[in-house]
Write an enzyme that holds these catalytic residues in place. Sequence first.
Site, PDB file in Angstrom:
ATOM      1  N   ARG A 211      -0.926 -50.934  24.750  1.00 47.06           N
ATOM      2  CA  ARG A 211      -0.287 -50.048  23.482  1.00 47.06           C
ATOM      3  C   ARG A 211       0.698 -50.811  22.968  1.00 47.06           C
ATOM      4  O   ARG A 211       1.706 -50.879  23.582  1.00 47.06           O
ATOM      5  CB  ARG A 211      -0.309 -48.811  23.711  1.00 47.06           C
ATOM      6  CG  ARG A 211      -1.168 -47.969  24.338  1.00 47.06           C
ATOM      7  CD  ARG A 211      -2.792 -48.334  23.784  1.00 47.06           C
ATOM      8  NE  ARG A 211      -3.926 -47.043  23.110  1.00 47.06           N
ATOM      9  CZ  ARG A 211      -5.052 -47.580  23.712  1.00 47.06           C
ATOM     10  NH1 ARG A 211      -4.964 -48.745  23.621  1.00 47.06           N
ATOM     11  NH2 ARG A 211      -6.262 -46.794  23.734  1.00 47.06           N
TER      12      ARG A 211
ATOM     13  N   HIS B  60      -6.036 -54.558  16.933  1.00 48.42           N
ATOM     14  CA  HIS B  60      -6.833 -54.397  17.675  1.00 48.42           C
ATOM     15  C   HIS B  60      -7.983 -54.200  17.993  1.00 48.42           C
ATOM     16  O   HIS B  60      -8.847 -53.771  18.090  1.00 48.42           O
ATOM     17  CB  HIS B  60      -6.697 -52.148  17.619  1.00 48.42           C
ATOM     18  CG  HIS B  60      -6.308 -51.837  19.037  1.00 48.42           C
ATOM     19  ND1 HIS B  60      -6.034 -50.684  19.153  1.00 48.42           N
ATOM     20  CD2 HIS B  60      -7.216 -51.721  20.059  1.00 48.42           C
ATOM     21  CE1 HIS B  60      -5.633 -49.877  20.329  1.00 48.42           C
ATOM     22  NE2 HIS B  60      -6.743 -50.700  21.207  1.00 48.42           N
TER      23      HIS B  60
HETATM   24  P1  NAP Z   1      -5.209 -48.248  34.439  1.00 46.67           P
HETATM   25  O1  NAP Z   1      -6.783 -48.682  35.133  1.00 46.67           O
HETATM   26  O2  NAP Z   1      -4.856 -46.311  34.106  1.00 46.67           O
HETATM   27  O3  NAP Z   1      -4.152 -49.088  35.144  1.00 46.67           O
HETATM   28  C1  NAP Z   1      -2.806 -48.718  34.318  1.00 46.67           C
HETATM   29  C2  NAP Z   1      -1.418 -49.063  35.095  1.00 46.67           C
HETATM   30  O4  NAP Z   1      -0.328 -49.121  34.580  1.00 46.67           O
HETATM   31  C3  NAP Z   1      -1.576 -48.994  36.345  1.00 46.67           C
HETATM   32  O5  NAP Z   1      -1.454 -50.037  37.272  1.00 46.67           O
HETATM   33  C4  NAP Z   1      -0.153 -48.082  36.633  1.00 46.67           C
HETATM   34  O6  NAP Z   1       0.056 -47.983  37.845  1.00 46.67           O
HETATM   35  C5  NAP Z   1       0.269 -48.761  35.611  1.00 46.67           C
HETATM   36  N1  NAP Z   1       1.147 -47.270  35.486  1.00 46.67           N
HETATM   37  C6  NAP Z   1       1.057 -46.848  34.529  1.00 46.67           C
HETATM   38  N2  NAP Z   1       2.259 -46.110  34.362  1.00 46.67           N
HETATM   39  C7  NAP Z   1       3.589 -46.905  34.814  1.00 46.67           C
HETATM   40  C8  NAP Z   1       4.869 -46.518  34.617  1.00 46.67           C
HETATM   41  N3  NAP Z   1       5.008 -45.960  34.393  1.00 46.67           N
HETATM   42  N4  NAP Z   1       5.811 -47.683  35.456  1.00 46.67           N
HETATM   43  C9  NAP Z   1       4.868 -49.006  36.048  1.00 46.67           C
HETATM   44  N5  NAP Z   1       3.643 -49.236  35.994  1.00 46.67           N
HETATM   45  C10 NAP Z   1       2.558 -48.230  35.023  1.00 46.67           C
HETATM   46  O7  NAP Z   1      -5.766 -48.607  32.826  1.00 46.67           O
HETATM   47  P2  NAP Z   1      -6.659 -50.550  32.354  1.00 46.67           P
HETATM   48  O8  NAP Z   1      -8.140 -49.537  32.405  1.00 46.67           O
HETATM   49  O9  NAP Z   1      -6.180 -50.775  32.860  1.00 46.67           O
HETATM   50  O10 NAP Z   1      -6.021 -50.190  30.518  1.00 46.67           O
HETATM   51  C11 NAP Z   1      -4.561 -50.273  30.517  1.00 46.67           C
HETATM   52  C12 NAP Z   1      -4.425 -49.630  28.690  1.00 46.67           C
HETATM   53  O11 NAP Z   1      -4.314 -50.855  28.309  1.00 46.67           O
HETATM   54  C13 NAP Z   1      -5.024 -48.643  28.557  1.00 46.67           C
HETATM   55  O12 NAP Z   1      -4.626 -47.387  29.102  1.00 46.67           O
HETATM   56  C14 NAP Z   1      -5.476 -48.738  27.116  1.00 46.67           C
HETATM   57  O13 NAP Z   1      -3.937 -48.143  26.693  1.00 46.67           O
HETATM   58  C15 NAP Z   1      -5.347 -50.707  26.744  1.00 46.67           C
HETATM   59  N6  NAP Z   1      -6.785 -50.728  26.444  1.00 46.67           N
HETATM   60  C16 NAP Z   1      -6.211 -51.474  25.883  1.00 46.67           C
HETATM   61  C17 NAP Z   1      -7.370 -52.268  24.604  1.00 46.67           C
HETATM   62  C18 NAP Z   1      -7.198 -53.422  23.464  1.00 46.67           C
HETATM   63  O14 NAP Z   1      -8.524 -53.339  22.966  1.00 46.67           O
HETATM   64  N7  NAP Z   1      -6.366 -53.947  23.182  1.00 46.67           N
HETATM   65  C19 NAP Z   1      -8.284 -52.404  25.340  1.00 46.67           C
HETATM   66  C20 NAP Z   1      -8.582 -51.434  26.245  1.00 46.67           C
HETATM   67  C21 NAP Z   1      -7.058 -50.725  27.017  1.00 46.67           C
HETATM   68  P3  NAP Z   1      -0.562 -47.682  38.820  1.00 46.67           P
HETATM   69  O15 NAP Z   1      -1.354 -48.818  39.535  1.00 46.67           O
HETATM   70  O16 NAP Z   1       0.556 -47.455  40.446  1.00 46.67           O
HETATM   71  O17 NAP Z   1      -1.084 -46.150  39.436  1.00 46.67           O
HETATM   72  C1  GLV Z   2      -8.702 -49.704  23.314  1.00 47.65           C
HETATM   73  O1  GLV Z   2      -7.903 -49.928  22.430  1.00 47.65           O
HETATM   74  C2  GLV Z   2      -9.395 -48.507  24.859  1.00 47.65           C
HETATM   75  O2  GLV Z   2      -8.155 -48.333  25.045  1.00 47.65           O
HETATM   76  O3  GLV Z   2     -10.711 -48.826  25.065  1.00 47.65           O
END
Ligand code: NAP
Ligand code: GLV
Length: 317
Positions: free
Chosen positions: A232, A280
């Site tokens: 993000r 994005h």
């Molecule tokens: P997730 O499974 O919820 O993982 C989040 C990770 O961030 C976890 O490892 C968590 O730590 C860590 N985290 C959260 N808060 C933190 C903090 N304060 N300090 C350090 N680490 C922290 O999320 P995900 O499914 O991998 O997705 C991640 C993000 O990618 C989404 O939230 C979204 O914003 C983005 N995204 C972007 C796109 C795009 O098209 N660009 C598409 C999909 C998603 P822990 O492991 O210790 O809990």
């Molecule tokens: C895209 O940005 C998502 O969070 O799935």
Amino acid sequence: MNTIDIVVAPGPWDPEPWRKAFEARCGTRKVHLWPHDGEEVDSERYVICAWKAGEQVFEVLNRPEAVFSMGAGVDHLACLASQPNLPIGRIRDPDLTMRMVEYVTFATLYLHRQIAHYQAEQAAGRWAPVTQAAASDVRIGILGVGVLGKACGLFLQQLGFQVAGWARSSTEVGFKVFNGREGLVELLQQTDILVNLLPNTQETHGVIDRQVFENLSRSGKQGAPAFINAGRGEAVIHADLQAALREGTLSGAVLDVFGVEPLPSDDPLWSMPGVLLTPHVAADSEPDVVVGQILHDVFRLEAGQPLEHPVDLGRGY
Ligand code: NAP
Ligand code: GLV
């Protein structure tokens, strides 16, 4: 007991593919598009499936049995954090995960194989080879090693890169993971390419600043460090990123997300050498996949079971 109907609030997305995908799988369950079909919903039981739909849908339809994000991020549902008993779901699916793995792998190879240099040389009609480091000499640091960060890291490891990560509490996900502010500095000092896959929460807001870019390693075989953001934009201090690229603290960047989207047309990032921008699109939500996962959870709710992977909006992800 009545079945649970579906309210789809796709915000800026074209609503019709979503209507089609839900109707194809929902049988006799009603599918209501909000606000396209009007704001009145006469269903006794319903869930709301939303993507950046704004808060009004939750004010008008205030009896959902659950709310689902139609993407992985749940930052657009932050207004529901004050309702701790409302189940919140999100997309957590191999299709979306593989799309992100593709994107981060592409971005890593784009930077590692110095493609921006060759694009510039090609435009000038020059044959200009530069020294190429081996993947095994390049260190990737991934901020956020959840569903997406972990999958990207494991894939990059298979390509030979050295991978480590940073998370709130996770410590080992198939590669070493650092925690806390000190852990972040330790990771940065041994990182050539930094990848952001953190969610947008109060804690991660602006966490990637000038200091972070300055702490990255400058002694690796890759040369000056580079940055990939597919998490993000809110996690990054935008002016610090611009300055780091302008001043050479960063040698390049691949950026998919921004604090303001669309990125304003006068933003200097659009024309900075060594910067590749995408709008994005790193990991799009595929309607058939999203519908399948949401219906799976709706069946669970009807059977009196909790969501399979509930989100804790209290911690923000
Ligand atoms: P997730 O499974 O919820 O993982 C989040 C990770 O961030 C976890 O490892 C968590 O730590 C860590 N985290 C959260 N808060 C933190 C903090 N304060 N300090 C350090 N680490 C922290 O999320 P995900 O499914 O991998 O997705 C991640 C993000 O990618 C989404 O939230 C979204 O914003 C983005 N995204 C972007 C796109 C795009 O098209 N660009 C598409 C999909 C998603 P822990 O492991 O210790 O809990
Ligand atoms: C895209 O940005 C998502 O969070 O799935």
